[in-house]
Design an enzyme around this catalytic site. Structure first.
Site, PDB file in Angstrom:
ATOM      1  N   GLN A 180      43.862  20.630  38.550  1.00  0.00           N
ATOM      2  CA  GLN A 180      45.051  19.891  38.097  1.00  0.00           C
ATOM      3  C   GLN A 180      44.731  18.386  38.043  1.00  0.00           C
ATOM      4  O   GLN A 180      43.582  18.032  37.872  1.00  0.00           O
ATOM      5  CB  GLN A 180      46.264  20.162  39.005  1.00  0.00           C
ATOM      6  CG  GLN A 180      46.816  21.588  38.914  1.00  0.00           C
ATOM      7  CD  GLN A 180      46.062  22.605  39.752  1.00  0.00           C
ATOM      8  OE1 GLN A 180      45.856  22.402  40.930  1.00  0.00           O
ATOM      9  NE2 GLN A 180      45.671  23.700  39.146  1.00  0.00           N
TER      10      GLN A 180
ATOM     11  N   GLY B 258      38.876  17.504  31.556  1.00  0.00           N
ATOM     12  CA  GLY B 258      37.461  17.832  31.300  1.00  0.00           C
ATOM     13  C   GLY B 258      36.676  17.930  32.609  1.00  0.00           C
ATOM     14  O   GLY B 258      35.451  17.764  32.620  1.00  0.00           O
ATOM     15  N   LYS B 259      37.378  18.223  33.697  1.00  0.00           N
ATOM     16  CA  LYS B 259      36.725  18.297  35.021  1.00  0.00           C
ATOM     17  C   LYS B 259      35.585  19.326  35.020  1.00  0.00           C
ATOM     18  O   LYS B 259      34.507  19.071  35.538  1.00  0.00           O
ATOM     19  CB  LYS B 259      37.760  18.685  36.103  1.00  0.00           C
ATOM     20  CG  LYS B 259      38.883  17.665  36.266  1.00  0.00           C
ATOM     21  CD  LYS B 259      39.926  18.124  37.266  1.00  0.00           C
ATOM     22  CE  LYS B 259      40.781  19.275  36.808  1.00  0.00           C
ATOM     23  NZ  LYS B 259      41.688  18.988  35.671  1.00  0.00           N
ATOM     24  N   GLY B 260      35.874  20.491  34.393  1.00  0.00           N
ATOM     25  CA  GLY B 260      34.868  21.556  34.372  1.00  0.00           C
ATOM     26  C   GLY B 260      33.576  21.085  33.721  1.00  0.00           C
ATOM     27  O   GLY B 260      32.489  21.265  34.273  1.00  0.00           O
ATOM     28  N   LYS B 261      33.701  20.445  32.558  1.00  0.00           N
ATOM     29  CA  LYS B 261      32.504  19.971  31.856  1.00  0.00           C
ATOM     30  C   LYS B 261      31.717  18.992  32.726  1.00  0.00           C
ATOM     31  O   LYS B 261      30.499  19.079  32.837  1.00  0.00           O
ATOM     32  CB  LYS B 261      32.886  19.284  30.539  1.00  0.00           C
ATOM     33  CG  LYS B 261      31.646  18.658  29.911  1.00  0.00           C
ATOM     34  CD  LYS B 261      31.827  17.660  28.815  1.00  0.00           C
ATOM     35  CE  LYS B 261      30.560  16.794  28.777  1.00  0.00           C
ATOM     36  NZ  LYS B 261      30.285  16.140  27.518  1.00  0.00           N
TER      37      LYS B 261
ATOM     38  N   THR C 141      47.541  29.375  29.881  1.00  0.00           N
ATOM     39  CA  THR C 141      48.788  29.895  29.305  1.00  0.00           C
ATOM     40  C   THR C 141      48.805  29.890  27.778  1.00  0.00           C
ATOM     41  O   THR C 141      49.764  30.401  27.191  1.00  0.00           O
ATOM     42  CB  THR C 141      49.982  29.050  29.797  1.00  0.00           C
ATOM     43  OG1 THR C 141      49.735  27.697  29.412  1.00  0.00           O
ATOM     44  CG2 THR C 141      50.145  29.132  31.302  1.00  0.00           C
TER      45      THR C 141
ATOM     46  N   GLY D  48      42.348  25.938  34.679  1.00  0.00           N
ATOM     47  CA  GLY D  48      41.538  26.548  33.619  1.00  0.00           C
ATOM     48  C   GLY D  48      40.483  25.539  33.217  1.00  0.00           C
ATOM     49  O   GLY D  48      40.811  24.485  32.690  1.00  0.00           O
ATOM     50  N   HIS D  49      39.239  25.826  33.525  1.00  0.00           N
ATOM     51  CA  HIS D  49      38.148  24.880  33.277  1.00  0.00           C
ATOM     52  C   HIS D  49      37.182  25.500  32.275  1.00  0.00           C
ATOM     53  O   HIS D  49      36.583  26.539  32.538  1.00  0.00           O
ATOM     54  CB  HIS D  49      37.424  24.555  34.591  1.00  0.00           C
ATOM     55  CG  HIS D  49      38.325  23.948  35.630  1.00  0.00           C
ATOM     56  ND1 HIS D  49      38.001  23.841  36.951  1.00  0.00           N
ATOM     57  CD2 HIS D  49      39.572  23.414  35.524  1.00  0.00           C
ATOM     58  CE1 HIS D  49      38.999  23.272  37.613  1.00  0.00           C
ATOM     59  NE2 HIS D  49      39.971  23.007  36.770  1.00  0.00           N
TER      60      HIS D  49
ATOM     61  N   ASP E  51      43.480  19.038  32.857  1.00  0.00           N
ATOM     62  CA  ASP E  51      42.716  19.283  31.626  1.00  0.00           C
ATOM     63  C   ASP E  51      41.962  18.059  31.123  1.00  0.00           C
ATOM     64  O   ASP E  51      41.789  17.862  29.921  1.00  0.00           O
ATOM     65  CB  ASP E  51      43.642  19.833  30.516  1.00  0.00           C
ATOM     66  CG  ASP E  51      44.399  21.053  30.994  1.00  0.00           C
ATOM     67  OD1 ASP E  51      43.809  21.868  31.708  1.00  0.00           O
ATOM     68  OD2 ASP E  51      45.598  21.183  30.649  1.00  0.00           O
TER      69      ASP E  51
ATOM     70  N   ASN F 237      45.862  28.774  38.478  1.00  0.00           N
ATOM     71  CA  ASN F 237      46.605  27.949  37.520  1.00  0.00           C
ATOM     72  C   ASN F 237      45.627  27.018  36.799  1.00  0.00           C
ATOM     73  O   ASN F 237      45.888  26.566  35.693  1.00  0.00           O
ATOM     74  CB  ASN F 237      47.736  27.151  38.202  1.00  0.00           C
ATOM     75  CG  ASN F 237      47.294  26.404  39.451  1.00  0.00           C
ATOM     76  OD1 ASN F 237      46.191  26.611  39.964  1.00  0.00           O
ATOM     77  ND2 ASN F 237      48.146  25.540  39.964  1.00  0.00           N
TER      78      ASN F 237
ATOM     79  N   THR G  68      52.592  20.493  40.643  1.00  0.00           N
ATOM     80  CA  THR G  68      52.110  21.764  41.145  1.00  0.00           C
ATOM     81  C   THR G  68      52.372  21.792  42.654  1.00  0.00           C
ATOM     82  O   THR G  68      52.902  20.827  43.207  1.00  0.00           O
ATOM     83  CB  THR G  68      50.628  21.993  40.773  1.00  0.00           C
ATOM     84  OG1 THR G  68      50.284  23.349  41.097  1.00  0.00           O
ATOM     85  CG2 THR G  68      49.694  21.032  41.496  1.00  0.00           C
TER      86      THR G  68
ATOM     87  N   GLY H 235      31.922  14.755  23.533  1.00  0.00           N
ATOM     88  CA  GLY H 235      31.970  16.105  22.967  1.00  0.00           C
ATOM     89  C   GLY H 235      31.914  17.117  24.099  1.00  0.00           C
ATOM     90  O   GLY H 235      31.594  16.760  25.236  1.00  0.00           O
TER      91      GLY H 235
END
Ligand code: GDP
Ligand code: IMO
Ligand code: MG
Length: 417
Positions: free
Chosen positions: A218, A14-17, A293, A39-40, A12, A37, A233, A408
């Site tokens: 992860q 901020g990989k997705g961003k 989750t 969530g981005h 978490d 598992n 994991t 941000g």
């Protein structure tokens, strides 16, 4: 040059961003491990995208590839694919035919595994069946995407899987494996998205010479072999798994990504964890609730000791720091620089019991003064001096430059140095 964005903490970061931000300059964006598992969350111009399996490059219309190192829940993928099709027209997604599937019994086994552990020993998994699915891969039982060509072959495999697992499922009052139901799920999955499945040779032929961005899932401290076992994991999250998990033999530079503080979901050691109102403040301000989750994430100060270890095991070339803005209104910002005076070389990051035994004291932290509101800051030079000091301290400690600064969740709240 190809790039990999790898989380350096417990996920978490901020990989997705950042993958969305960087993907503009790449042709292919590939996942190489993990499953849903992950969530981005990516926010682009008032639209929020929540991705679990599909790489964030999909938002910019980039070709996306799920490599053989992931585990795929067909039901989940179908839903995610349909949701993304509502937002992005004709997304270009390929699935390696060598991907093992997550089936309902994996989720039941995940639940059983957790139920027989007690208290602090519980892993706190996402309950998505990740561990049992990887167990089957290693145990040579997986049903893989290439099997979907023949329902007869799957039926045969399911019969032996049923023999093996039904006794356990029965013992814990879980429903036995229903072969007909499984065949229906797999048949409809294949009819809907079978056309996305390609052999690794197809991806190699078309993309080995193109620019590839690898999206980690992860974080390094959750790596199966390098993290705090057993609170990890079930895949190798670190960069050296890229070639195995993607099936692409290419060079890449690694961008290590971390938050300006630390969070962890689930159990396991967390030496710089905060149990006071500052921890609660960070959780609320940073909206630290799991995408998958919805659990509240445990929060703590940035931990450079474990970060240095993560940089080493990932051979990080450059760094990206995110969520600095979450700390804006704190009077003091702390960074953990040692564990009871010990530096990272002296610590065994794999041994959860020894990590849990550390009790940090004031001397283990470096304190920085508040930097106040930074919402208008557009480049490094215009940052308040206390924030510059903070960033420079981290760079010097880790001996790696911070090239990307995220202030941000929006795409344009990103500074490149
Ligand atoms: P990932 O799993 O590494 O992709 O990270 P998540 O998406 O699970 O969690 C990161 C959360 O922080 C998401 O909701 C992002 O929209 C958000 N985010 C990313 N970068 C920043 C940032 O610099 N500041 C703030 N306030 N939020 C951010
Ligand atoms: P992203 O990609 C944060 C954690 C779980 C649990 C442990 C094992 O969004 O950063 P698992 O279900 O994988 O067997 O659970 O790993 N975990 C994550 N924590 N972010 C993630 O992914 C995670 N994926 C798994 O909370 O502690
Ligand atoms: Mg996440």
């Amino acid at each position: 040059m190809n790039k990999a964005v790898i989380g350096l903490q417990w996920g978490d970061e901020g990989k997705g961003k950042i993958v969305d931000y960087l993907s503009e300059k790449f042709d292919l964006v590939a996942r190489y491990q993990g499953g849903n598992n992950a969530g981005h969350t990516v926010i682009v111009e008032d639209v929020t995208y929540k991705l679990n399996l599909i790489p964030s490059g999909v938002i910019r219309g980039k070709v996306c590839f799920l490599g053989q190192g992931i585990v795929l829940d067909p039901d989940h993928f179908l839903k995610e694919y349909q949701q993304i099709c509502e937002k992005i027209s004709n997304p270009n997604i390929y699935l390696s035919s060598n991907i093992p599937l997550i089936l309902p019994y994996h989720k039941q086994l995940d639940k059983i595994n957790e139920s027989i552990l007690t208290g602090e020993d519980k892993i706190g998994t996402t309950a998505k069946g990740i561990g049992p699915a990887y167990q089957d891969k290693v145990g040579r039982k997986s049903i893989k995407l290439y099997d979907l060509k023949s329902l007869d072959k799957i039926k045969e495999k399911l019969e032996s899987i049923k023999k093996f697992y039904d006794p356990v499922l029965n013992a814990y009052q879980e429903e036995a494996i229903n072969i007909d139901q499984y065949l229906t799920i797999l048949d409809s999955f294949y009819k809907e998205v079978g056309s996305l499945i390609v052999d690794n040779s197809f991806i190699k032929k078309n993309f080995n010479q193109q620019k590839i961005l690898f999206e980690g899932a992860q974080g390094a401290l959750l790596d199966l072999d390098h993290g705090s076992y057993p609170f990890v994991t079930s895949s190798n999250t670190i960069s050296s798994n890229i070639m195995i998990g993607s099936g692409l033999q290419v060079d890449y530079q690694t961008v290590g990504i971390f938050k300006a503080y630390a969070t962890r979901v689930g159990n396991g050691p967390f030496p710089s964890e905060l149990f006071d109102q500052i921890g609660d403040y960070i959780a609320e301000t940073g909206v630290e609730y799991g995408t998958v989750t919805k659990r509240k994430r445990r929060c703590g100060w940035l931990d450079l000791v474990s970060l240095k270890y993560s940089c080493q095991i990932n051979q990080v070339n450059e760094l990206c720091i995110t969520k600095i803005d979450v700390l804006n209104n704190l009077e003091e910002i702390k960074i953990c620089k040692s564990y009871q005076g010990q530096s990272f070389e002296e610590i065994n990051f794999n041994d959860s019991d020894s990590l849990k035994s550390f009790s940090l004291n004031e001397d283990d932290f470096k304190i920085f003064q508040s930097w106040g509101d930074i919402t208008k800051v557009k480049d490094f030079d215009s940052m308040p001096q206390s924030l510059k000091n903070y960033i420079q301290y981290i760079e010097e400690y880790l001996e790696i430059p911070i090239k990307i600064i995220s202030l941000g969740p929006e795409r344009n709240q990103t500074i490149i140095r």
